[in-house]
Design an enzyme around this catalytic site. Structure first.
Site, PDB file in Angstrom:
ATOM      1  CE  LYS A 112      -3.871  -2.336   2.238  1.00 47.84           C
ATOM      2  NZ  LYS A 112      -3.220  -3.668   2.373  1.00 47.84           N
TER       3      LYS A 112
ATOM      4  N   GLY B  32      -6.691 -15.206   3.781  1.00 51.91           N
ATOM      5  CA  GLY B  32      -5.624 -15.385   4.750  1.00 51.91           C
ATOM      6  C   GLY B  32      -5.998 -16.341   5.861  1.00 51.91           C
ATOM      7  NE  ARG B  33      -7.403 -12.600   9.763  1.00 51.21           N
ATOM      8  CZ  ARG B  33      -7.633 -11.354  10.189  1.00 51.21           C
ATOM      9  NH1 ARG B  33      -7.519 -11.056  11.473  1.00 51.21           N
ATOM     10  NH2 ARG B  33      -7.978 -10.425   9.330  1.00 51.21           N
TER      11      ARG B  33
END
Length: 216
Positions: free
Chosen positions: A44, A184-185
Site C-alpha cells: 500500500k 488469509g486466516r
C-alpha cells in the site's frame, strides 16, 4: 508454500515482508510452480520520488511480481506522481499491475462512495482496485476492464469476520466480478490448511463456471 501445493499465487504483506527472505520465496515459488507461480506484494505504497518508485517497479518486474498496491495519499498529487513514475518504468503490457485501495475492508461506506473514490484513480491509470463486499459488483459495473482483487473473503464454514467489516464468501465474490481473491486466516488458521484451500478453490471453480455459463 510447501504445504499449499495446490496454490500458485501468494500475497506478501507488511508482516511477511518484514520477516525477510522475499527473494528466497520468489526463487522457491518459481522453481516449484514454474511460470504459473506468482506473488502479490501488498505494501500500500502512498508515494515517493519518481526515481525511487521507478527502481522499485523495475526490480519488481525482474522478480516476476504480478501485483502491487498503492493507497490514496492525503494529497492525491503524490499518488498520481507515484503512479506516473511506476507506469513509465514498467514495460508496456507487462507486470506488475498497479492496484489502488479506495477503502480498507475494515471500514464501511456505501458502495457509491467507494466507486466515487476509485473513479479518479482508475482514470489516472491504475490497472485495478482492491475492493471487498458488495462494492465488488458496483466497481465491476463502473470499471468493466479493471482488475478487481478482493480481500475480506470468508467462506460459509468460517464463522469469524475478524477485522473485516465488508466481506463475502468466495462464491459471492466471483459472482460479483472479482478476478482474484485474497484469503488469509481461513486457510492459515485452519487445522488442515491445504484442505481449507482446496475447499475454497473448488468453490471458486464452481462459481466461475456458473458465471461463465450465465454470461450473454
Amino acid at each position: 508454500m510447501d504445504t499449499l501445493d495446490n496454490v500458485f499465487f501468494f500475497k506478501v504483506g507488511l508482516q511477511l515482508f518484514l520477516a525477510g527472505n522475499l527473494f528466497g520465496l520468489l526463487r522457491r515459488l518459481q522453481a516449484a510452480r514454474g511460470d504459473q507461480g506468482a506473488v502479490f506484494v501488498d505494501l500500500k505504497i502512498a508515494g515517493d520520488i519518481g526515481n525511487t518508485i521507478a527502481r522499485f517497479v523495475e526490480r519488481a518486474a525482474e522478480l516476476g511480481i504480478r501485483l502491487m498496491t498503492f493507497i490514496e495519499a492525503a494529497e492525491t498529487a503524490i499518488t498520481r506522481h507515484t503512479l506516473a513514475a511506476g507506469r513509465a518504468a514498467r514495460a508496456p503490457g507487462r507486470f506488475p499491475e498497479f492496484l489502488v485501495v479506495p477503502l480498507l475492508s475494515s471500514l464501511d461506506a456505501p458502495d457509491a462512495r467507494i466507486v466515487g473514490r476509485a473513479r479518479p484513480m482508475v482514470a489516472a491509470g491504475f490497472d485495478g482496485l482492491i475492493v471487498s463486499g458488495t462494492a465488488i459488483g458496483a466497481c465491476r459495473a463502473a470499471f468493466p476492464d479493471a482488475t478487481l482483487v478482493s480481500p475480506g473473503i470468508r467462506p460459509a464454514w468460517w464463522d469469524a469476520r475478524d477485522d473485516h467489516v465488508r466481506f463475502t464468501t468466495p462464491a459471492e465474490a466471483v459472482r460479483l466480478g472479482a478476478d482474484h481473491l485474497v484469503v488469509g486466516r481461513p486457510v492459515r488458521s485452519a487445522p488442515d490448511p491445504r484442505d481449507a484451500a482446496q475447499r475454497i478453490l473448488d468453490e471458486i471453480d464452481e462459481a466461475a463456471h456458473r458465471r461463465a455459463s450465465a454470461a450473454p
